[in-house]
Design an enzyme around this catalytic site. Structure first.
Site, PDB file in Angstrom:
ATOM      1  N   CYS A 189      -1.841   8.984   2.764  1.00 57.43           N
ATOM      2  CA  CYS A 189      -1.508   8.424   1.447  1.00 57.43           C
ATOM      3  C   CYS A 189      -2.598   8.668   0.419  1.00 57.43           C
ATOM      4  CB  CYS A 189      -1.204   6.934   1.566  1.00 57.43           C
ATOM      5  SG  CYS A 189      -2.555   5.953   2.246  1.00 57.43           S
ATOM      6  N   GLU A 212       0.877  -1.179   0.000  1.00 55.57           N
ATOM      7  CA  GLU A 212       0.000   0.000   0.000  1.00 55.57           C
ATOM      8  C   GLU A 212       0.907   1.219   0.000  1.00 55.57           C
ATOM      9  OE1 GLU A 212      -2.875  -0.475  -0.684  1.00 55.57           O
ATOM     10  OE2 GLU A 212      -3.183  -2.558  -0.115  1.00 55.57           O
TER      11      GLU A 212
END
Length: 477
Positions: free
Chosen positions: A251, A217
């Protein structure tokens, strides 16, 4: 502690967990739910201490923000797993080819073994708990490596977990300088990493030495497309709200905005008005600090570079300048950015928001598609045709339409990147299946026609083979 000693100690933890797993390779649904409920109780009971530890690591992070973005999301992921794990564990019936009936086919989810989780500092609780929940629900043992920027939280979690779980079930490891390298080289049955693309490549290379499957990720520059049919004030209220979460250190934070050229003036005015209503200055306790000096000065350099190259930088929080003592950085727009600016070359990961203008939607899509695929893409438009056009002609890890970031908190949606923003999904059922071996099983019947399909082939066998082939061909003509 030397690198060899760190590696040896980590391998001992992993081996003990693997040995314990082999003694009990298929935990019952009741055992998994007991562990999940214990995890829920731990977070619920110690949420105040967790918020305090995270605030100490950041320097300033609102307890309300941590409660919303980390406590709530963690508890929701646990509740979802408790509710659905029994159904997820059920064998899945699969069709059997006509030629092999009355055999029966199924897929059974089985635990992998020991799952490693490398946690970043930006959402240190949620990005520990969410993959841990998937691993526990799938019946695995778990080793967690925390960030060096999460020392207070790491110490707290180590104390809390030792009191609730034994290390053969869940083990939390602190960063001691070279721990991350040694951790990523362990012979896990699966490794989950959340962090930068650069580090993700190194983690994947390290894991490859043992053929350890990885879920990465990562991040990237997640774009926001604003179209002229959507209310600018509503859009900016949501975009700026998401951008300010954790001071942009997310993110999936909006990294840059693509707006119609004619709306640039209105976007700037509305952004100034919205932020002036929300914050009088960055001293506010709900305005999060930048995590460390390196990150703070990186943002200073990014802003300076944009100004030197001709960008117009607009500070959206009145009477506030970057404060190195508090490591607080006011939210700023970067107008008319160019490709040579640092702000457009790498993920910003902070409270800077470049604004790029376009004349046609196709220009906006081309702008996105000439870059690496982002972790998230955001579109603000009520036009169904525009929504479908953007979905069809772009690629990203996830999408939110008419909002930002909230898709990550939907437990029944998988979360994951694509290309440079990552690989693999987790959350909810996808997390359970990602951390399970979805094992195909065929049960042959007592009576089977396959006895005619062994060499040497007799008349019946040859006729049967010819019949099967001709039947197959005729079905697709």
């Amino acid at each position: 502690m030397s690198d060899l000693l760190i590696a040896s100690r980590l391998e001992q933890y992993r081996q003990r967990q693997y040995d314990a797993f082999m003694q009990q390779p298929m935990p019952t649904v009741e055992e998994r739910i007991v562990a999940l409920k214990a995890l829920k109780q731990l977070i619920t009971q110690y949420q105040v201490q967790i918020c305090q530890a995270i605030a100490a690591d950041f320097g300033c992070r609102s307890a309300s923000e941590t409660a919303l973005l980390e406590i709530f999301t963690s508890l929701e992921s646990i509740n979802d797993a408790i509710k659905h794990v029994k159904m997820w564990m059920k064998p899945q019936r699969r069709q059997t080819s006509l030629w092999f009936k009355p055999a029966k086919n199924s897929v059974i989810p089985q635990p992998l073994g020991v799952v490693g989780i490398i946690v970043p500092w930006n959402y240190p609780l949620f990005l520990t708990i969410a993959p841990m929940v998937a691993a526990i629900a799938a019946g695995n043992r778990v080793m967690v490596k925390m960030s060096e920027n999460s020392q207070h939280l790491c110490q707290l979690l180590q104390q809390l977990f030792v009191g609730e779980f034994n290390e053969e079930q869940i083990c939390i490891v602190a960063e001691e300088g070279q721990t991350g390298i040694a951790f990523s080289q362990l012979k896990f049955d699966h490794l989950i990493f959340t962090g930068s693309t650069t580090t993700g490549k190194a983690v994947m290379a390290a894991a490859a030495t043992n053929l350890v499957p990885v879920t990465l990720e990562l991040g990237g520059k997640s774009p926001v497309i604003l179209t002229d049919d959507y209310d600018v004030k509503i859009a900016l209220s949501r975009i700026l709200g998401g951008k300010v979460y954790n001071s942009g250190q997310t993110c999936v934070a909006p990294d840059y905005m693509l707006i119609p050229q004619a709306l640039e003036g209105e976007v700037i005015r509305q952004a100034q008005a919205i932020m002036a209503q929300r914050f009088s200055d960055i001293q506010h306790p709900d305005y999060t600090s930048i995590i460390d000096d390196t990150s703070f000065y990186r943002l200073c350099d990014t802003t300076k570079d944009a100004i030197e190259q001709g960008a117009k930088v607009i500070n959206l929080i009145p009477q506030s300048e970057p404060n190195p003592q508090l490591r607080k950085f006011p939210l700023q727009l970067i107008c008319q950015p160019t490709e040579t600016m640092i702000a457009m070359q790498r993920e910003i990961f902070g409270p800077l928001l470049p604004i790029v203008t376009y004349q046609t939607l196709q220009q906006a899509l081309d702008y996105i598609n000439t870059r690496e695929r982002p972790l998230a893409l955001y579109l603000f438009s009520n036009d169904k045709a525009v929504q479908q056009q953007v979905l069809n002609h772009t690629r990203s890890g996830g999408v939110a339409i008419n909002d930002v970031m909230l898709h990550v908190a939907q437990d029944d949606l998988p979360f994951g990147g694509i290309g440079h923003s990552g690989m693999g999904h987790y959350h909810g059922r996808e997390g359970f299946e990602r951390l399970s071996k979805m094992r195909p099983v065929m049960h042959q019947a007592v009576i089977s026609s396959t006895k005619y399909l062994y060499a040497p082939y007799g008349k019946i066998g040859k006729r049967l083979i010819n019949f099967i082939i001709n039947r197959k061909l005729s079905r697709y003509e």
